[in-house]
Design a protein around this motif. Structure first.
Motif, PDB file in Angstrom:
ATOM      1  N   TRP A 281      49.538 -16.321 -18.644  1.00 39.25           N
ATOM      2  CA  TRP A 281      48.721 -15.212 -19.144  1.00 39.25           C
ATOM      3  C   TRP A 281      47.438 -15.018 -18.324  1.00 39.25           C
ATOM      4  CZ3 TRP A 281      48.570 -14.701 -25.193  1.00 39.25           C
ATOM      5  CH2 TRP A 281      49.885 -14.571 -25.677  1.00 39.25           C
ATOM      6  N   GLU A 282      47.243 -15.848 -17.306  1.00 40.24           N
ATOM      7  CA  GLU A 282      46.040 -15.791 -16.464  1.00 40.24           C
ATOM      8  C   GLU A 282      44.775 -15.856 -17.323  1.00 40.24           C
ATOM      9  OE1 GLU A 282      46.054 -12.645 -13.577  1.00 40.24           O
ATOM     10  OE2 GLU A 282      47.579 -13.655 -12.363  1.00 40.24           O
ATOM     11  N   LEU A 283      44.713 -16.881 -18.153  1.00 39.43           N
ATOM     12  CA  LEU A 283      43.537 -17.089 -18.989  1.00 39.43           C
ATOM     13  C   LEU A 283      42.447 -17.801 -18.197  1.00 39.43           C
ATOM     14  CD1 LEU A 283      45.303 -18.312 -22.255  1.00 39.43           C
ATOM     15  CD2 LEU A 283      44.712 -15.969 -21.596  1.00 39.43           C
ATOM     16  N   ALA A 284      41.207 -17.558 -18.564  1.00 42.74           N
ATOM     17  CA  ALA A 284      40.067 -18.238 -17.946  1.00 42.74           C
ATOM     18  C   ALA A 284      39.534 -19.286 -18.915  1.00 42.74           C
ATOM     19  CB  ALA A 284      38.971 -17.247 -17.599  1.00 42.74           C
ATOM     20  N   ILE A 285      39.304 -20.503 -18.415  1.00 46.18           N
ATOM     21  CA  ILE A 285      38.749 -21.597 -19.191  1.00 46.18           C
ATOM     22  C   ILE A 285      37.369 -21.909 -18.603  1.00 46.18           C
ATOM     23  CG2 ILE A 285      39.044 -23.946 -20.023  1.00 46.18           C
ATOM     24  CD1 ILE A 285      41.252 -22.082 -20.942  1.00 46.18           C
ATOM     25  N   LEU A 286      36.320 -21.716 -19.405  1.00 45.42           N
ATOM     26  CA  LEU A 286      34.955 -21.820 -18.911  1.00 45.42           C
ATOM     27  C   LEU A 286      34.134 -22.741 -19.805  1.00 45.42           C
ATOM     28  CD1 LEU A 286      34.696 -17.978 -18.517  1.00 45.42           C
ATOM     29  CD2 LEU A 286      34.643 -19.539 -16.579  1.00 45.42           C
ATOM     30  N   GLY A 287      33.223 -23.461 -19.208  1.00 48.03           N
ATOM     31  CA  GLY A 287      32.265 -24.260 -19.965  1.00 48.03           C
ATOM     32  C   GLY A 287      30.901 -23.610 -19.911  1.00 48.03           C
ATOM     33  N   SER A 288      30.073 -23.875 -20.918  1.00 55.95           N
ATOM     34  CA  SER A 288      28.719 -23.318 -20.932  1.00 55.95           C
ATOM     35  C   SER A 288      27.751 -24.384 -21.396  1.00 55.95           C
ATOM     36  CB  SER A 288      28.651 -22.094 -21.853  1.00 55.95           C
ATOM     37  OG  SER A 288      27.425 -21.415 -21.697  1.00 55.95           O
ATOM     38  N   HIS A 289      26.724 -24.639 -20.589  1.00 53.22           N
ATOM     39  CA  HIS A 289      25.799 -25.747 -20.842  1.00 53.22           C
ATOM     40  C   HIS A 289      24.361 -25.233 -20.779  1.00 53.22           C
ATOM     41  CE1 HIS A 289      23.760 -29.685 -19.678  1.00 53.22           C
ATOM     42  NE2 HIS A 289      24.390 -29.979 -20.804  1.00 53.22           N
TER      43      HIS A 289
END
Length: 347
Positions: A281-289
Protein backbone atom coordinates in the motif's frame (compact mmCIF):
# COMPACT_ATOMS: atom_id res chain seq x y z
CA UNK A 1 14.98 25.78 47.01
CA UNK A 2 12.06 23.37 47.19
CA UNK A 3 11.89 20.54 44.67
CA UNK A 4 10.31 17.14 44.13
CA UNK A 5 12.91 14.39 44.12
CA UNK A 6 13.10 10.60 44.20
CA UNK A 7 16.14 8.65 45.47
CA UNK A 8 15.57 5.45 43.48
CA UNK A 9 13.41 4.12 40.66
CA UNK A 10 9.84 3.76 41.87
CA UNK A 11 10.64 5.25 45.28
CA UNK A 12 8.30 7.87 46.76
CA UNK A 13 8.64 11.30 45.16
CA UNK A 14 9.10 13.72 48.06
CA UNK A 15 9.15 17.48 48.49
CA UNK A 16 12.66 18.31 49.69
CA UNK A 17 15.02 21.24 50.04
CA UNK A 18 17.99 21.14 47.65
CA UNK A 19 20.74 23.61 46.72
CA UNK A 20 19.95 26.34 44.22
CA UNK A 21 20.96 25.44 40.64
CA UNK A 22 24.15 27.01 39.32
CA UNK A 23 23.72 29.16 36.23
CA UNK A 24 25.68 27.70 33.27
CA UNK A 25 27.89 30.20 31.42
CA UNK A 26 25.93 29.44 28.22
CA UNK A 27 22.56 29.24 29.95
CA UNK A 28 20.03 30.82 32.25
CA UNK A 29 18.19 30.11 35.47
CA UNK A 30 14.40 30.06 35.06
CA UNK A 31 12.11 30.64 38.02
CA UNK A 32 9.53 27.96 37.25
CA UNK A 33 5.95 29.27 37.14
CA UNK A 34 4.28 26.09 35.93
CA UNK A 35 5.36 22.61 34.85
CA UNK A 36 3.42 19.76 33.28
CA UNK A 37 3.16 16.24 34.68
CA UNK A 38 3.83 13.94 31.73
CA UNK A 39 3.84 10.17 31.27
CA UNK A 40 7.45 10.48 30.07
CA UNK A 41 8.37 11.63 33.59
CA UNK A 42 6.56 8.55 34.92
CA UNK A 43 8.59 6.28 32.62
CA UNK A 44 11.84 7.74 34.01
CA UNK A 45 10.58 7.36 37.58
CA UNK A 46 9.75 3.69 36.90
CA UNK A 47 13.27 3.11 35.61
CA UNK A 48 12.33 2.71 31.94
CA UNK A 49 14.77 5.51 31.10
CA UNK A 50 18.10 5.92 32.92
CA UNK A 51 18.52 9.04 35.07
CA UNK A 52 21.14 10.04 37.63
CA UNK A 53 19.76 9.42 41.14
CA UNK A 54 18.55 11.13 43.23
CA UNK A 55 16.58 12.88 40.53
CA UNK A 56 14.32 15.91 40.06
CA UNK A 57 11.82 15.17 37.25
CA UNK A 58 9.94 17.60 35.00
CA UNK A 59 10.53 18.66 31.40
CA UNK A 60 7.50 20.75 30.35
CA UNK A 61 7.85 24.16 31.95
CA UNK A 62 7.47 27.89 31.62
CA UNK A 63 8.69 30.72 33.81
CA UNK A 64 10.78 33.87 34.14
CA UNK A 65 14.53 34.27 33.63
CA UNK A 66 16.17 35.17 36.95
CA UNK A 67 19.86 34.78 36.01
CA UNK A 68 21.76 34.96 32.71
CA UNK A 69 25.08 33.24 32.04
CA UNK A 70 28.21 35.20 31.18
CA UNK A 71 28.36 34.07 27.54
CA UNK A 72 24.63 34.48 26.76
CA UNK A 73 23.55 37.30 24.47
CA UNK A 74 20.05 38.39 23.54
CA UNK A 75 18.32 37.27 26.75
CA UNK A 76 17.72 39.24 29.95
CA UNK A 77 16.39 38.82 33.46
CA UNK A 78 12.59 39.13 33.60
CA UNK A 79 11.72 37.61 30.22
CA UNK A 80 8.90 35.05 30.15
CA UNK A 81 10.19 31.87 28.48
CA UNK A 82 9.75 28.21 27.75
CA UNK A 83 11.96 25.61 26.04
CA UNK A 84 11.61 22.39 24.06
CA UNK A 85 12.22 19.25 26.09
CA UNK A 86 15.27 18.56 23.90
CA UNK A 87 18.10 21.09 24.15
CA UNK A 88 20.19 20.69 21.01
CA UNK A 89 23.89 21.49 21.01
CA UNK A 90 23.48 24.04 18.21
CA UNK A 91 26.69 22.88 16.49
CA UNK A 92 26.16 19.44 14.97
CA UNK A 93 24.92 18.75 11.43
CA UNK A 94 21.38 18.08 12.69
CA UNK A 95 21.16 21.30 14.70
CA UNK A 96 22.58 23.30 11.80
CA UNK A 97 19.92 21.76 9.58
CA UNK A 98 17.18 22.85 12.00
CA UNK A 99 16.63 19.42 13.53
CA UNK A 100 17.76 19.98 17.10
CA UNK A 101 15.07 17.55 18.31
CA UNK A 102 17.29 14.66 17.12
CA UNK A 103 20.63 16.15 18.19
CA UNK A 104 22.97 13.29 19.18
CA UNK A 105 24.45 15.50 21.94
CA UNK A 106 21.07 16.63 23.26
CA UNK A 107 20.42 17.49 26.88
CA UNK A 108 17.01 17.09 28.51
CA UNK A 109 15.92 18.77 31.75
CA UNK A 110 14.07 16.14 33.75
CA UNK A 111 16.10 13.30 32.23
CA UNK A 112 19.81 13.96 31.63
CA UNK A 113 19.60 17.12 33.78
CA UNK A 114 17.69 18.08 36.93
CA UNK A 115 14.16 18.99 35.92
CA UNK A 116 11.43 21.52 36.52
CA UNK A 117 9.52 19.99 39.45
CA UNK A 118 11.29 22.69 41.42
CA UNK A 119 11.23 26.39 42.14
CA UNK A 120 14.08 26.97 39.68
CA UNK A 121 15.71 25.09 36.82
CA UNK A 122 19.01 25.59 35.00
CA UNK A 123 18.75 25.75 31.21
CA UNK A 124 22.06 25.43 29.32
CA UNK A 125 22.47 26.25 25.63
CA UNK A 126 20.08 29.16 26.03
CA UNK A 127 20.96 30.99 22.83
CA UNK A 128 19.52 28.28 20.59
CA UNK A 129 16.85 26.76 22.82
CA UNK A 130 15.00 29.49 24.73
CA UNK A 131 11.62 30.66 23.43
CA UNK A 132 10.04 33.93 24.52
CA UNK A 133 6.35 33.65 25.36
CA UNK A 134 3.83 36.05 23.84
CA UNK A 135 2.05 38.12 26.47
CA UNK A 136 -1.24 36.44 25.52
CA UNK A 137 0.04 32.97 26.44
CA UNK A 138 -0.20 32.22 30.17
CA UNK A 139 2.24 30.09 32.10
CA UNK A 140 -0.11 27.17 32.69
CA UNK A 141 -0.97 26.96 28.99
CA UNK A 142 2.72 27.31 28.07
CA UNK A 143 3.67 24.47 30.44
CA UNK A 144 1.39 22.17 28.44
CA UNK A 145 3.22 22.95 25.19
CA UNK A 146 6.77 21.76 25.74
CA UNK A 147 6.31 18.04 25.16
CA UNK A 148 2.83 16.77 24.35
CA UNK A 149 1.30 19.69 22.47
CA UNK A 150 4.41 20.67 20.51
CA UNK A 151 5.12 17.04 19.64
CA UNK A 152 1.56 16.58 18.36
CA UNK A 153 1.79 19.84 16.38
CA UNK A 154 4.95 18.82 14.58
CA UNK A 155 3.76 15.23 14.15
CA UNK A 156 0.71 16.43 12.23
CA UNK A 157 2.21 19.36 10.33
CA UNK A 158 5.80 18.34 9.51
CA UNK A 159 5.37 14.56 9.39
CA UNK A 160 1.70 13.74 8.83
CA UNK A 161 1.02 16.66 6.53
CA UNK A 162 -2.65 16.39 7.42
CA UNK A 163 -4.86 18.78 5.48
CA UNK A 164 -8.46 19.98 5.23
CA UNK A 165 -10.95 17.20 4.62
CA UNK A 166 -8.47 14.39 5.29
CA UNK A 167 -9.20 11.73 7.87
CA UNK A 168 -6.96 11.73 10.94
CA UNK A 169 -7.10 8.75 13.32
CA UNK A 170 -5.84 9.41 16.86
CA UNK A 171 -5.12 6.24 18.85
CA UNK A 172 -5.05 7.14 22.54
CA UNK A 173 -6.65 10.29 23.95
CA UNK A 174 -4.35 11.25 26.79
CA UNK A 175 -2.46 14.55 26.76
CA UNK A 176 -0.72 14.13 23.40
CA UNK A 177 -3.77 12.46 21.83
CA UNK A 178 -6.17 15.23 22.82
CA UNK A 179 -3.57 17.73 21.61
CA UNK A 180 -3.57 15.94 18.25
CA UNK A 181 -7.37 16.04 18.16
CA UNK A 182 -7.43 19.80 18.80
CA UNK A 183 -4.69 20.52 16.27
CA UNK A 184 -6.22 18.22 13.65
CA UNK A 185 -9.60 19.94 13.95
CA UNK A 186 -7.91 23.35 13.67
CA UNK A 187 -6.16 22.18 10.49
CA UNK A 188 -9.51 21.20 8.98
CA UNK A 189 -9.07 17.42 9.28
CA UNK A 190 -11.91 15.00 9.97
CA UNK A 191 -10.87 13.30 13.19
CA UNK A 192 -11.70 9.84 14.53
CA UNK A 193 -10.60 9.23 18.12
CA UNK A 194 -9.88 5.78 19.55
CA UNK A 195 -9.63 5.08 23.27
CA UNK A 196 -10.91 2.64 25.88
CA UNK A 197 -11.95 5.44 28.27
CA UNK A 198 -15.47 6.83 27.88
CA UNK A 199 -14.37 10.06 29.57
CA UNK A 200 -11.46 10.51 27.14
CA UNK A 201 -13.76 9.92 24.17
CA UNK A 202 -16.28 12.42 25.54
CA UNK A 203 -13.51 15.02 25.83
CA UNK A 204 -12.35 14.26 22.29
CA UNK A 205 -15.91 14.79 21.04
CA UNK A 206 -16.07 18.14 22.86
CA UNK A 207 -12.92 19.17 20.98
CA UNK A 208 -14.50 18.46 17.60
CA UNK A 209 -13.88 14.80 16.87
CA UNK A 210 -16.27 13.59 14.15
CA UNK A 211 -16.18 9.85 14.95
CA UNK A 212 -15.41 7.85 18.09
CA UNK A 213 -14.22 4.27 18.51
CA UNK A 214 -14.43 2.68 21.97
CA UNK A 215 -11.56 0.19 21.96
CA UNK A 216 -12.88 -1.44 25.14
CA UNK A 217 -15.89 -2.61 23.11
CA UNK A 218 -14.32 -3.18 19.68
CA UNK A 219 -12.33 -6.38 19.18
CA UNK A 220 -10.70 -4.83 16.10
CA UNK A 221 -10.46 -1.02 16.44
CA UNK A 222 -8.51 -0.69 13.18
CA UNK A 223 -11.32 -2.29 11.18
CA UNK A 224 -13.79 -0.02 12.95
CA UNK A 225 -11.79 3.02 11.89
CA UNK A 226 -11.61 1.76 8.31
CA UNK A 227 -15.37 1.17 8.24
CA UNK A 228 -16.00 4.75 9.40
CA UNK A 229 -13.43 6.51 7.24
CA UNK A 230 -12.52 4.29 4.31
CA UNK A 231 -9.05 4.33 5.86
CA UNK A 232 -7.33 7.31 7.47
CA UNK A 233 -5.00 9.52 5.46
CA UNK A 234 -2.93 10.04 8.63
CA UNK A 235 -2.92 7.96 11.81
CA UNK A 236 -1.04 8.68 15.02
CA UNK A 237 -0.25 6.32 17.89
CA UNK A 238 -0.42 8.77 20.77
CA UNK A 239 -0.34 6.09 23.48
CA UNK A 240 2.59 3.84 22.74
CA UNK A 241 2.07 0.07 22.73
CA UNK A 242 2.40 -2.85 20.35
CA UNK A 243 -1.39 -2.93 20.00
CA UNK A 244 -1.92 0.77 19.31
CA UNK A 245 1.02 0.97 16.89
CA UNK A 246 -0.34 -1.99 14.94
CA UNK A 247 -3.88 -0.60 14.98
CA UNK A 248 -2.64 2.77 13.78
CA UNK A 249 -0.89 1.29 10.74
CA UNK A 250 -3.85 -0.98 9.94
CA UNK A 251 -6.20 2.02 10.14
CA UNK A 252 -4.62 3.66 7.10
CA UNK A 253 -5.79 3.83 3.52
CA UNK A 254 -3.37 3.23 0.67
CA UNK A 255 -0.50 5.75 0.65
CA UNK A 256 -1.41 6.71 4.22
CA UNK A 257 1.01 8.00 6.85
CA UNK A 258 1.51 6.55 10.33
CA UNK A 259 3.22 8.78 12.92
CA UNK A 260 4.55 7.17 16.10
CA UNK A 261 4.55 9.55 19.04
CA UNK A 262 3.75 7.33 22.04
CA UNK A 263 6.88 5.86 23.60
CA UNK A 264 7.44 2.09 23.62
CA UNK A 265 9.80 0.49 26.13
CA UNK A 266 11.15 -2.95 26.93
CA UNK A 267 9.91 -5.79 24.73
CA UNK A 268 7.44 -3.46 23.03
CA UNK A 269 10.22 -1.22 21.74
CA UNK A 270 10.83 -3.77 18.97
CA UNK A 271 7.22 -4.32 18.02
CA UNK A 272 6.11 -5.95 14.78
CA UNK A 273 4.19 -4.03 12.12
CA UNK A 274 2.33 -5.35 9.04
CA UNK A 275 5.21 -4.74 6.63
CA UNK A 276 3.47 -6.61 3.81
CA UNK A 277 0.75 -3.95 3.91
CA UNK A 278 3.32 -1.18 4.32
CA UNK A 279 4.96 -2.28 1.07
CA UNK A 280 1.92 -3.13 -1.04
CA UNK A 281 0.00 0.00 0.00
CA UNK A 282 3.10 2.25 0.04
CA UNK A 283 2.48 3.37 3.60
CA UNK A 284 4.81 5.79 5.37
CA UNK A 285 6.06 4.96 8.88
CA UNK A 286 7.35 8.06 10.69
CA UNK A 287 8.57 8.90 14.17
CA UNK A 288 8.17 12.26 15.88
CA UNK A 289 10.34 13.43 18.76
CA UNK A 290 9.38 16.91 19.89
CA UNK A 291 9.95 20.18 18.07
CA UNK A 292 12.98 22.46 17.81
CA UNK A 293 12.83 25.97 19.28
CA UNK A 294 12.92 27.74 15.92
CA UNK A 295 9.62 26.05 14.96
CA UNK A 296 7.71 27.29 18.01
CA UNK A 297 6.72 30.77 16.74
CA UNK A 298 4.20 29.41 14.18
CA UNK A 299 2.49 27.36 16.90
CA UNK A 300 2.62 30.18 19.45
CA UNK A 301 1.02 32.59 16.98
CA UNK A 302 -1.96 30.24 16.68
CA UNK A 303 -2.13 29.91 20.47
CA UNK A 304 -1.91 33.68 21.02
CA UNK A 305 -4.63 34.23 18.39
CA UNK A 306 -6.93 31.68 20.04
CA UNK A 307 -6.94 29.31 17.06
CA UNK A 308 -5.37 26.69 19.34
CA UNK A 309 -6.39 26.50 23.02
CA UNK A 310 -3.96 24.27 24.94
CA UNK A 311 -5.40 25.70 28.17
CA UNK A 312 -8.59 23.74 27.44
CA UNK A 313 -6.58 20.51 27.70
CA UNK A 314 -5.47 21.26 31.26
CA UNK A 315 -7.91 19.41 33.48
CA UNK A 316 -6.13 19.86 36.82
CA UNK A 317 -3.80 22.49 38.31
CA UNK A 318 -2.07 21.44 41.53
CA UNK A 319 0.63 22.69 43.87
CA UNK A 320 4.21 21.44 44.04
CA UNK A 321 3.51 19.41 47.17
CA UNK A 322 0.93 17.35 45.28
CA UNK A 323 3.18 16.64 42.31
CA UNK A 324 4.64 13.39 43.62
CA UNK A 325 1.25 11.74 43.94
CA UNK A 326 0.25 13.05 40.51
CA UNK A 327 3.38 11.55 38.95
CA UNK A 328 2.87 8.17 40.60
CA UNK A 329 -0.72 8.07 39.34
CA UNK A 330 0.36 8.34 35.69
CA UNK A 331 0.68 4.55 35.47
CA UNK A 332 -3.07 4.02 35.95
CA UNK A 333 -6.00 5.17 33.80
CA UNK A 334 -6.98 8.69 34.77
CA UNK A 335 -9.38 11.39 33.70
CA UNK A 336 -8.80 13.06 30.33
CA UNK A 337 -6.56 16.07 29.97
CA UNK A 338 -3.29 17.24 31.45
CA UNK A 339 -2.15 17.95 35.00
CA UNK A 340 -0.01 21.06 35.53
CA UNK A 341 1.89 22.00 38.69
CA UNK A 342 1.56 25.71 39.44
CA UNK A 343 4.50 27.06 41.41
CA UNK A 344 4.12 30.80 40.78
CA UNK A 345 1.96 31.12 37.68
CA UNK A 346 0.25 34.35 38.52
CA UNK A 347 1.38 36.30 35.44
Amino acid sequence: MKALQYPASGAPVRLVTVPQPVCPPDGVIVDVAATGVCRSDWHAWKGHEPVVLPHIPGHEFAGVISQVGSSVRGWRVGQRVTTPFVLGCGQCEFCRAGDAQVCPEQLQPGFSLPGSFAERVAVPRASTNLIELPAAVGFVAAASLGCRFATAFRALTAHGGVGPGQWLAVHGCGGVGLSAVMIGVALGARVVAIDLSAAALTRAAELGTEQLVDSSQERDPASAVTALTGGAHVSIDAFGSSRTAMDSVRSLRRRGRHVQVGLLFGDQAHTALPMDQVISWELAILGSHGMAAHEYPAMLELVAAGALRPDLLVSRVIGLADGGAALASMGAPAGPGMTVISINAGS
